[in-house]
Design a protein around this motif. Structure first.
Motif, short mmCIF file in Angstrom:
data_model
loop_
_atom_site.label_atom_id
_atom_site.label_comp_id
_atom_site.label_asym_id
_atom_site.label_seq_id
_atom_site.Cartn_x
_atom_site.Cartn_y
_atom_site.Cartn_z
N UNK A 55 1.05 -1.15 0.04
CA UNK A 55 0.01 -0.03 0.06
C UNK A 55 0.86 1.20 0.09
N UNK A 56 2.22 0.99 0.25
CA UNK A 56 3.21 2.05 0.27
C UNK A 56 4.27 1.95 -0.31
N UNK A 57 5.11 2.91 -0.70
CA UNK A 57 6.55 2.63 -1.27
C UNK A 57 7.39 3.72 -0.76
N UNK A 58 8.44 3.38 -0.15
CA UNK A 58 9.41 4.46 0.36
C UNK A 58 10.39 4.60 -0.95
N UNK A 59 10.67 5.80 -1.40
CA UNK A 59 11.64 5.90 -2.72
C UNK A 59 11.09 6.84 -3.46
N UNK A 60 12.04 7.19 -4.57
CA UNK A 60 13.26 6.62 -4.37
C UNK A 60 14.16 7.87 -4.02
N UNK A 61 15.35 7.94 -4.24
CA UNK A 61 16.41 9.00 -3.95
C UNK A 61 16.59 9.89 -4.82
N UNK A 62 16.89 9.63 -5.90
CA UNK A 62 16.97 10.47 -7.18
C UNK A 62 15.46 11.08 -7.34
N UNK A 63 15.41 12.39 -7.71
CA UNK A 63 14.12 13.06 -7.81
C UNK A 63 13.45 12.37 -9.50
N UNK A 64 14.43 12.43 -10.26
CA UNK A 64 14.11 11.67 -11.55
C UNK A 64 13.44 10.25 -11.49
N UNK A 65 14.14 9.59 -10.56
CA UNK A 65 13.61 8.19 -10.59
C UNK A 65 12.26 8.33 -9.75
N UNK A 66 12.06 8.94 -8.74
CA UNK A 66 10.84 9.14 -7.98
C UNK A 66 9.78 9.93 -8.85
N UNK A 67 10.26 10.76 -9.61
CA UNK A 67 8.89 11.33 -10.52
C UNK A 67 8.45 10.28 -11.50
N UNK A 68 9.05 9.28 -12.05
CA UNK A 68 8.53 8.45 -12.96
C UNK A 68 7.82 7.39 -12.24
N UNK A 69 8.40 7.06 -11.01
CA UNK A 69 7.35 6.13 -9.94
C UNK A 69 5.99 6.78 -9.81
N UNK A 70 6.19 7.87 -9.40
CA UNK A 70 4.97 8.54 -8.94
C UNK A 70 3.90 8.48 -10.11
N UNK A 71 4.49 9.02 -11.35
CA UNK A 71 3.33 9.29 -12.31
C UNK A 71 2.90 7.95 -13.04
N UNK A 72 3.88 6.82 -13.06
CA UNK A 72 3.63 5.64 -13.66
C UNK A 72 3.35 4.50 -12.84
N UNK A 73 3.31 4.68 -11.53
CA UNK A 73 2.97 3.60 -10.50
C UNK A 73 2.15 3.78 -9.25
#
Length: 422
Positions: free
Chosen positions: A95-113
């Motif tokens: 139900x929750x994900x901690x991450x990522x560190x890089x903003x580029x990776x975090x943004x991709x995870x947020x918008x796609x997952x």
């Protein structure tokens, strides 16, 4: 796609919960860089996550169950991070994900997952101002949080350092072409220009290039007195070597990502001693901070060596306490209860560590409100999922990173207002 996957779980052998917990788990996902440009920080942050999981289980678990974390390596790559997050959501049903560190990776995870699947995402180290704007536009669904302050603060702090500490008038900027680099470079340019300084060049670079000679050549134009390098350690070392070999000015401004012993060692102290002014989001002094620091050293044999370790601990704590308060484990319920356990001015203050988390569980079970005081600071998530926090000014002395001054949020806010920035 091959991943490094680690599962951290603890049996509560010393508590009555142990026999029940074996078939009752509450699992959260973690996507951090165990390899790639930010591996040194990611590996230490995972230890802080593990410590928080251990503490919660020693304090009685979550809603009568064992807390577990499943950790995947983002490799500091957006595509890998998204694939890992989707696996955590689709297969492990976190139900929750901690991450990522890089903003580029975090943004991709947020918008796609995470946001499309109504899964909470908390980052301990993604500082790009772009997340704030995305939240203001209503595009995060309220599922985005971070336990580190935005680079809207760091950019202003760095401009202050350049103007008031280093006494610079002309600075060249070379920055990583991703949300982290673009956001921090732009904010610095705004603030430094407002001080009356001149940014002589704004030069983006892409990772994993064999050479950055072209970017350095562009940045050298305009006779800059210093280089502000917004980079990750691996590529940053290559860029800086090019700068040094091409006769660039020997005054350097470094942000949080380069607050890394690995990077300092790769360049060599003789090139950096007395030449570096850096900023990095820091931890405010709280009762939780020494508790977590002592536990971390006891468990892993050394103290904190990387930024954002306390922030990673607090990310776990925020999620777990929200699950306990809401007596639930859905993303929407966690989202709706995080501020309940962190922002309540009338709640009983509770600390990190086994004793503090046990007290928090007991208070919640009795129907009382709490206010978790984090190891990284007194967490108060605003409507965009942001917090306020201090910035540490650091330098390099004797080949080591040395903290020199702490800029409190109120001080940075005053400077921001004085410069006419929003």
């Amino acid at each position: 796609m091959r991943y490094l996957g680690l599962v951290f779980s603890l049996a509560l052998a010393a508590t009555p919960l142990a026999s029940h917990a074996a078939s009752c788990d509450k699992t959260i996902g973690v996507v951090l860089p165990l390899t790639g440009s930010l591996s040194a920080t990611g590996q230490e942050n995972v230890k802080a996550v593990q410590l928080a999981v251990d503490d919660f289980n020693a304090a009685g678990g979550i809603n009568g169950c064992t807390l577990k974390s499943i950790v995947y390596d983002s490799q500091t790559a957006p595509a890998v991070g998204v694939d890992a997050a989707k696996k955590l959501i689709d297969i492990n049903h976190v139900p929750a994900v901690i991450g990522a560190y890089s903003s580029g990776v975090s943004m991709a995870i947020l918008t796609s997952a995470t946001e499309p699947n109504k899964v909470v995402q908390i980052s301990a180290g993604s500082t790009s101002p772009a997340f704030t704007q995305l939240a203001k536009q209503g595009k995060t669904g309220g599922y985005w949080f971070r336990t580190c302050p935005s680079d809207a603060l760091q950019g202003v702090a760095m401009a202050y350092v350049a103007h008031d500490k280093a006494m610079l008038k002309r600075v060249a900027v070379i920055y990583l072409n991703n949300p982290y680099g673009v956001g921090l470079a732009d904010r610095f340019q705004q603030a430094f220009s407002a001080y009356g300084g001149k940014v002589t060049a704004m030069v983006p670079y892409n990772p994993k290039q064999p050479s950055y000679r072209s970017e350095v050549t562009k940045a050298l134009q305009g006779n800059p007195q210093a280089l502000f390098l917004v980079a990750y350690p691996n590529e940053g070392a290559t860029v800086l070597r090019e700068w040094i070999s091409n006769g660039g000015a020997q005054t350097y401004l470094f942000p949080d990502a380069l607050n890394a012993p690995q990077f300092i060692g790769d360049i060599g102290g003789k090139y950096l001693n007395g030449h570096v002014w850096g900023t990095v989001p820091g931890s405010m002094s709280t009762k939780s901070q020494p508790i977590v620091a002592a536990e971390f050293k006891k468990k892993f044999g050394h103290g904190f060596t990387q930024p954002y370790d306390t922030n990673a601990y607090d990310a776990v704590a925020s999620i777990a306490l929200a699950m306990e308060a809401g007596k639930c484990d859905s993303g929407s319920c966690i989202r709706d209860h995080i501020r309940t356990v962190t922002n309540d001015a009338n709640g009983t203050p509770v600390t990190a560590g086994v004793a503090g988390l046990k007290q928090a569980r007991e208070l919640l079970a009795a129907g009382k409100s709490i206010r978790y005081v984090g190891a990284s600071g007194d967490l108060q998530f605003d409507a965009q999922g942001d917090i306020q926090g201090p910035e540490i000014i650091w330098q390099v002395e004797g080949g080591n990173i040395v903290n020199k001054q702490t800029m409190m949020p109120a001080e940075i806010a005053a400077i921001t207002k004085k410069l006419g920035l929003k």
